[in-house]
Design an enzyme around this catalytic site. Structure first.
Site: not given
Ligand SMILES: *[C@@H]1O[C@H](CO)[C@@H](O)[C@H](O)[C@H]1NC(C)=O
Ligand SMILES: *[C@@H]1O[C@H](CO)[C@@H](O)[C@H](O)[C@H]1NC(C)=O
Length: 401
Positions: A51, A345, A342
């Site tokens: 990600s 990340h 978050d």
């Protein structure tokens, strides 16, 4: 010309580089469609991993693959091509900023998003594609429902097979690929999948040894498919992520036990990559960027321009990181001042600083090895075996394409 240096040196000097990271990217979140155009240095960029670099493949996957829905992408330029969601951050991610460094506007498109028109670019060996999938890791067992690294590389093998069926033919495709940049960001999710609670140290060490040998097998497959310029992003400081700290009884800035596993992986990766390259990957140029040190240094030496290094921008609960980011989360107002988007990340602002530290000057010399990302994308290559000088001047490149 290669610049070799030790990890110990990198760690000692890392703190001093923080100021450089900060000053080299003062306008962290202001990038985007207004950036000046640069010459494209390379035919294409091919991106693999998790990600930190996924630009939307997971938008095409059903649950349980993690989705980067709104407010992810909230700071992407309005009207930018493609979907606004799909990136696990507020704006551009590491793949975008790396691609910008070699002259593209952003990451190549998500492989699963390709339309026939964009596929033509891909098949001509230009632009490239992004195969990354949020939640995936090195091991097949990591990231249920995501595109595993093994499957991502299979997709790339399919891409190459299609390329060689065009009028380019096998040799030209190989020459284009050898000049292109391959990026892999992985390992973080393998640590999340590892159950620390039940494990002892010997379990942990054999788990990491398995991660390394599996990773090297995948890298060798990419090499056999024609990759000769490889940029690896090492494991992030998993114990410093807000989600990990929010759920930890340890009140220090980071969970040292988790971090030591990532550090062990990162040390082994450097050793094994060097010996595998020397032993069986002639002509492979690679650089390993210490995302670990870059992020740790942002946290432990908060830059003087006042980045928020503890709380996540989007989430809820303790450190705004006990709850995952969603459309109903608590969202910070000044997103350009946060390191963490978050619970796991980083923000676009942090990613831009990180990529500057992989490419620019003194910081890059400390955060990358054995060469900087700038050297990786600019230095001349020697064709393996044949001894042909694969010059990458733009005239020559234009002739190739
Ligand atoms: C993977 O996800 C599917 C769908 O949610 C679930 O049925 C399956 O049990 C999961 N597998 C593992 C190994 O967790
Ligand atoms: C660690 O755990 C494994 C089982 O998961 C066990 O076989 C091994 O003996 C343990 N090692 C130590 C040093 O406790």
């Amino acid at each position: 010309m290669k610049k070799r240096k030790t990890m110990a040196g990198a760690v000692l000097l890392a703190a001093a580089a923080v100021a450089l990271i900060v000053s080299s990217s003062a306008s962290a979140a202001s990038d985007g469609q207004n950036r000046r155009h640069r010459a494209v240095l390379l035919p294409a960029v091919y991106v693999f991993g998790d990600s930190l670099v996924d630009v939307g493949n997971n938008d095409f996957l059903p649950p349980p693959a993690p989705q980067a829905g709104f407010p992810c992408g909230i700071d992407l330029p309005p009207g930018s091509p493609g979907r606004r969601t799909g990136r696990f951050t507020n704006g551009y991610n590491l793949a975008d900023f790396i691609a910008q460094r070699v002259g593209f506007n952003m990451s190549p498109p998500a492989y699963l998003s390709l339309t026939p028109q964009v596929s033509l670019d891909l098949l001509s060996g230009r632009v490239g594609a992004n195969y990354a999938s949020g939640g995936s890791g090195i091991l097949d067992a990591t990231g249920n429902g995501t595109i595993t690294l093994r499957e991502q590389i299979k997709f790339f093998a399919n891409t190459k097979a299609s390329m060689t069926k065009t009028e380019l033919g096998h040799n030209k495709v190989n020459r284009l690929l050898s000049r292109s940049l391959f990026i892999i960001s992985t390992a973080g999710n393998d640590f999340s999948a590892f159950s620390y609670g039940r494990a002892n140290m010997s379990d942990a060490l054999s788990y990491i040894a398995n991660m390394i040998s599996t990773y090297l097998t995948h890298i060798k497959v990419l090499y056999n498919l024609g990759a000769r310029r490889l940029g690896l992003l090492d494991a992030v400081p998993i114990g410093c992520l807000p989600g990990s700290r929010a759920s930890s009884i340890n009140d220090g800035p980071c969970n040292d036990a988790s971090n030591s596993l990532a550090q062990h992986f990162n040390t082994l990766l450097r050793l094994e990559m060097a010996s595998a390259t020397a032993a069986s990957m002639p002509g492979m140029e690679y650089s390993i960027a210490s995302v670990y040190n870059i992020i740790s240094d942002m946290i432990s030496n908060p830059p003087i321009d006042g980045l928020e290094v503890s709380n996540a921008c989007c989430g809820g609960g303790r450190l705004n990181a006990e709850v995952s980011c969603s459309a109903t989360s608590n969202l910070c107002t000044d997103r350009s001042r946060y390191v963490f988007w978050d619970n796991v990340h980083e923000t676009q602002a942090a990613y831009q600083r990180a990529v500057a530290a992989m490419f620019e000057g003194t910081a890059a010399a400390m955060y990358t090895e054995p060469i900087t990302f700038q050297q990786l994308v600019t230095q001349k290559q020697v064709a393996p075996g044949a001894g042909i000088d694969l010059d990458h001047s733009s005239a020559d490149l234009a002739a190739e394409i």
